[in-house]
Design an enzyme around this catalytic site. Sequence first.
Site, PDB file in Angstrom:
ATOM      1  N   GLY A  10       0.513  -1.128   0.130  1.00 39.60           N
ATOM      2  CA  GLY A  10      -0.009   0.330  -0.609  1.00 39.60           C
ATOM      3  C   GLY A  10       0.691   1.105   0.159  1.00 39.60           C
ATOM      4  N   ASP A  44      -3.132 -12.299   6.269  1.00 34.33           N
ATOM      5  CA  ASP A  44      -4.635 -11.934   5.427  1.00 34.33           C
ATOM      6  C   ASP A  44      -5.223 -11.689   6.461  1.00 34.33           C
ATOM      7  OD1 ASP A  44      -7.202 -11.226   3.980  1.00 34.33           O
ATOM      8  OD2 ASP A  44      -7.222 -13.140   2.868  1.00 34.33           O
ATOM      9  N   ALA A  68      -5.424  -1.593   4.888  1.00 34.76           N
ATOM     10  CA  ALA A  68      -6.765  -1.034   5.648  1.00 34.76           C
ATOM     11  C   ALA A  68      -7.575  -1.670   4.461  1.00 34.76           C
ATOM     12  CB  ALA A  68      -6.950  -0.220   5.994  1.00 34.76           C
ATOM     13  N   THR A  70      -9.628   0.317   1.983  1.00 36.75           N
ATOM     14  CA  THR A  70      -9.649   1.283   2.042  1.00 36.75           C
ATOM     15  C   THR A  70     -10.519   2.133   0.248  1.00 36.75           C
ATOM     16  OG1 THR A  70      -7.364   1.142   0.081  1.00 36.75           O
ATOM     17  CG2 THR A  70      -7.605   1.799   2.596  1.00 36.75           C
ATOM     18  N   ASP A 110      -9.597  10.456   8.444  1.00 38.41           N
ATOM     19  CA  ASP A 110     -10.644  11.940   8.860  1.00 38.41           C
ATOM     20  C   ASP A 110     -12.117  11.329   8.564  1.00 38.41           C
ATOM     21  OD1 ASP A 110      -9.857  11.715   6.553  1.00 38.41           O
ATOM     22  OD2 ASP A 110     -11.115  13.464   6.177  1.00 38.41           O
ATOM     23  N   TYR A 133     -16.971   3.276   5.475  1.00 35.80           N
ATOM     24  CA  TYR A 133     -16.006   3.158   5.206  1.00 35.80           C
ATOM     25  C   TYR A 133     -15.394   3.881   6.451  1.00 35.80           C
ATOM     26  CZ  TYR A 133     -10.954   4.497   5.009  1.00 35.80           C
ATOM     27  OH  TYR A 133      -9.240   4.509   5.004  1.00 35.80           O
ATOM     28  N   LYS A 137     -13.651   1.954  10.390  1.00 30.99           N
ATOM     29  CA  LYS A 137     -12.509   2.117  10.895  1.00 30.99           C
ATOM     30  C   LYS A 137     -12.799   2.998  12.462  1.00 30.99           C
ATOM     31  CE  LYS A 137      -9.254   2.676   8.316  1.00 30.99           C
ATOM     32  NZ  LYS A 137      -7.549   2.307   8.222  1.00 30.99           N
ATOM     33  N   TRP A 159      -6.587  12.500   3.004  1.00 31.58           N
ATOM     34  CA  TRP A 159      -6.434  12.482   1.625  1.00 31.58           C
ATOM     35  C   TRP A 159      -4.890  12.320   1.871  1.00 31.58           C
ATOM     36  CZ3 TRP A 159      -8.095  18.007  -0.173  1.00 31.58           C
ATOM     37  CH2 TRP A 159      -9.951  17.896   0.348  1.00 31.58           C
TER      38      TRP A 159
HETATM   39  N1  LIG Z   1      -5.249   6.635   1.758  1.00 31.14           N
HETATM   40  C1  LIG Z   1      -5.851   7.849   1.829  1.00 31.14           C
HETATM   41  O1  LIG Z   1      -6.786   8.493   1.562  1.00 31.14           O
HETATM   42  C2  LIG Z   1      -6.281   7.697   3.670  1.00 31.14           C
HETATM   43  C3  LIG Z   1      -7.256   8.393   3.713  1.00 31.14           C
HETATM   44  C4  LIG Z   1      -7.197   8.490   5.377  1.00 31.14           C
HETATM   45  C5  LIG Z   1      -6.311   6.891   6.124  1.00 31.14           C
HETATM   46  N2  LIG Z   1      -5.935   6.616   5.148  1.00 31.14           N
HETATM   47  C6  LIG Z   1      -5.484   5.256   6.074  1.00 31.14           C
HETATM   48  O2  LIG Z   1      -4.489   4.889   6.180  1.00 31.14           O
HETATM   49  C7  LIG Z   1      -4.082   4.318   6.180  1.00 31.14           C
HETATM   50  C8  LIG Z   1      -3.271   3.162   4.928  1.00 31.14           C
HETATM   51  O3  LIG Z   1      -3.884   3.828   3.499  1.00 31.14           O
HETATM   52  P1  LIG Z   1      -2.564   4.044   2.206  1.00 31.14           P
HETATM   53  O4  LIG Z   1      -3.944   4.871   1.365  1.00 31.14           O
HETATM   54  O5  LIG Z   1      -2.074   3.047   2.580  1.00 31.14           O
HETATM   55  O6  LIG Z   1      -3.748   2.326   2.035  1.00 31.14           O
HETATM   56  P2  LIG Z   1      -3.616   1.706   0.094  1.00 31.14           P
HETATM   57  O7  LIG Z   1      -2.736   1.887  -0.246  1.00 31.14           O
HETATM   58  O8  LIG Z   1      -5.334   1.039  -0.268  1.00 31.14           O
HETATM   59  O9  LIG Z   1      -3.077   0.289   1.204  1.00 31.14           O
HETATM   60  C9  LIG Z   1      -3.708  -0.504   1.820  1.00 31.14           C
HETATM   61  C10 LIG Z   1      -3.103  -1.916   1.827  1.00 31.14           C
HETATM   62  O10 LIG Z   1      -4.027  -2.476   2.591  1.00 31.14           O
HETATM   63  C11 LIG Z   1      -3.926  -3.918   1.895  1.00 31.14           C
HETATM   64  N3  LIG Z   1      -4.752  -5.174   2.414  1.00 31.14           N
HETATM   65  C12 LIG Z   1      -6.055  -4.749   1.972  1.00 31.14           C
HETATM   66  N4  LIG Z   1      -6.951  -6.265   2.471  1.00 31.14           N
HETATM   67  C13 LIG Z   1      -5.596  -6.867   2.977  1.00 31.14           C
HETATM   68  C14 LIG Z   1      -5.566  -8.064   4.016  1.00 31.14           C
HETATM   69  N5  LIG Z   1      -7.361  -8.981   4.036  1.00 31.14           N
HETATM   70  N6  LIG Z   1      -5.033  -8.747   4.108  1.00 31.14           N
HETATM   71  C15 LIG Z   1      -4.082  -7.589   4.436  1.00 31.14           C
HETATM   72  N7  LIG Z   1      -3.869  -6.334   3.604  1.00 31.14           N
HETATM   73  C16 LIG Z   1      -4.583  -6.324   2.499  1.00 31.14           C
HETATM   74  C17 LIG Z   1      -3.721  -4.192   0.416  1.00 31.14           C
HETATM   75  O11 LIG Z   1      -2.803  -4.898  -0.063  1.00 31.14           O
HETATM   76  P3  LIG Z   1      -3.414  -4.988  -1.455  1.00 31.14           P
HETATM   77  O12 LIG Z   1      -2.327  -4.323  -2.457  1.00 31.14           O
HETATM   78  O13 LIG Z   1      -3.177  -6.183  -1.467  1.00 31.14           O
HETATM   79  O14 LIG Z   1      -4.547  -4.962  -1.948  1.00 31.14           O
HETATM   80  C18 LIG Z   1      -3.108  -2.665   0.782  1.00 31.14           C
HETATM   81  O15 LIG Z   1      -1.387  -2.890   0.073  1.00 31.14           O
HETATM   82  C19 LIG Z   1      -5.224   3.045   5.998  1.00 31.14           C
HETATM   83  O16 LIG Z   1      -5.514   2.612   7.651  1.00 31.14           O
HETATM   84  C20 LIG Z   1      -6.113   3.881   5.575  1.00 31.14           C
HETATM   85  O17 LIG Z   1      -6.964   3.602   5.902  1.00 31.14           O
HETATM   86  C21 LIG Z   1      -5.816   6.657   4.102  1.00 31.14           C
END
Ligand SMILES: NC(=O)c1ccc[n+]([C@@H]2O[C@H](COP(=O)([O-])OP(=O)(O)OC[C@H]3O[C@@H](n4cnc5c(N)ncnc54)[C@H](OP(=O)(O)O)[C@@H]3O)[C@@H](O)[C@H]2O)c1
Length: 299
Positions: A10, A44, A68, A70, A110, A133, A137, A159
């Site tokens: 991620g 997983d 997560a 996401t 957020d 979502y 969370k 974001w």
């Molecule tokens: N992105 C945003 O805008 C945003 C905003 C606010 C908060 N957040 C939070 O910030 C954190 C990091 O977000 P990010 O942007 O890095 O998210 P991301 O790029 O979507 O990465 C999430 C990772 O979780 C993995 N995942 C999903 N399902 C899974 C499962 N069943 N078992 C193991 N791994 C799994 C995914 O694996 P795969 O690569 O194999 O799919 C992916 O690598 C998260 O907690 C998210 O909720 C994100």
Amino acid sequence: MRILVTGKNGQLGRSIQKTVNTDTKIGNNQNPNDFIFVGREELDLSSESSIGHYFKNNKFDIIINCAAYTQVDKAEQEDELANQINHLAVKQLASIASNQRARLIHISTDYVFDGESDKPYIETDTPNPINVYGRTKLAGEKALQKVMPLNALIIRTSWVYSEYGNNFVKTMLKLGKERDELSVINDQMGSPTYAADLADVILEIIRHNKFRDEGQTTQIYNYSNEGEICWHEFAKEIFKLAEIDCKVSPITTQQYPTPAKRPRNTIMKKDKIVKVFNIKISNWKSSLNTCMTLLKKQQ
Ligand SMILES: NC(=O)c1ccc[n+]([C@@H]2O[C@H](COP(=O)([O-])OP(=O)(O)OC[C@H]3O[C@@H](n4cnc5c(N)ncnc54)[C@H](OP(=O)(O)O)[C@@H]3O)[C@@H](O)[C@H]2O)c1
């Protein structure tokens, strides 16, 4: 030290890996070999038994949960899966961390807020998520705090973008090259977060005595880059930096319906994390510039 990072593919997981592999100042009893990065192949989070099995043979001092579910819109349909990954798996991780006497850093969002406040959110404001979502969370946050009242930390961010995966910056760059004009929402306010900055902050936190000392009460911290913008302004700055000639027209949320509702205003105050961990937060424009420079080099 054994430090587990979940979500290795991620945005945040990859940003932490990059910092660990390139920053020689990880420091204070840590070196890159301390870190173990796992993705869903190894651990997983959609499967209770996979989680149990993985930790039977693996013990850690710190667990950083970057994984997560996401996909905000898809979660409206896949609510059970989102709940398993964002809530039940977090509860299980907290229980395992507690049994292993490991510290846990968990990332939240957020989107636990409804966005109806006219003031920036502080950590103690009452959450009221308006989509699946956000609800999953929030349930994860609450379960973690219940199971692990000590030795854990939750960072609410917003974001998130980076050189990796799918995010608003990369989508805009792609669409901006394909089209002459784009409509982007101008009535949702928030603060972008460059994943590399968040990665740095997490690494600073784990070096900090305040985090390492045992018996600290579990706390929530807000973190994003500085600055308050709408998506429309974000898109305009992306095109300006990329020198893409694409007209960006403002539209309202009402004109752009999505399966999941989005909060109107999720600006968060970051005073707590700045004060407790003595960190500096860069402005969204300078961090965006850093990311875009790296993206340009990749082309
Ligand atoms: N992105 C945003 O805008 C945003 C905003 C606010 C908060 N957040 C939070 O910030 C954190 C990091 O977000 P990010 O942007 O890095 O998210 P991301 O790029 O979507 O990465 C999430 C990772 O979780 C993995 N995942 C999903 N399902 C899974 C499962 N069943 N078992 C193991 N791994 C799994 C995914 O694996 P795969 O690569 O194999 O799919 C992916 O690598 C998260 O907690 C998210 O909720 C994100």
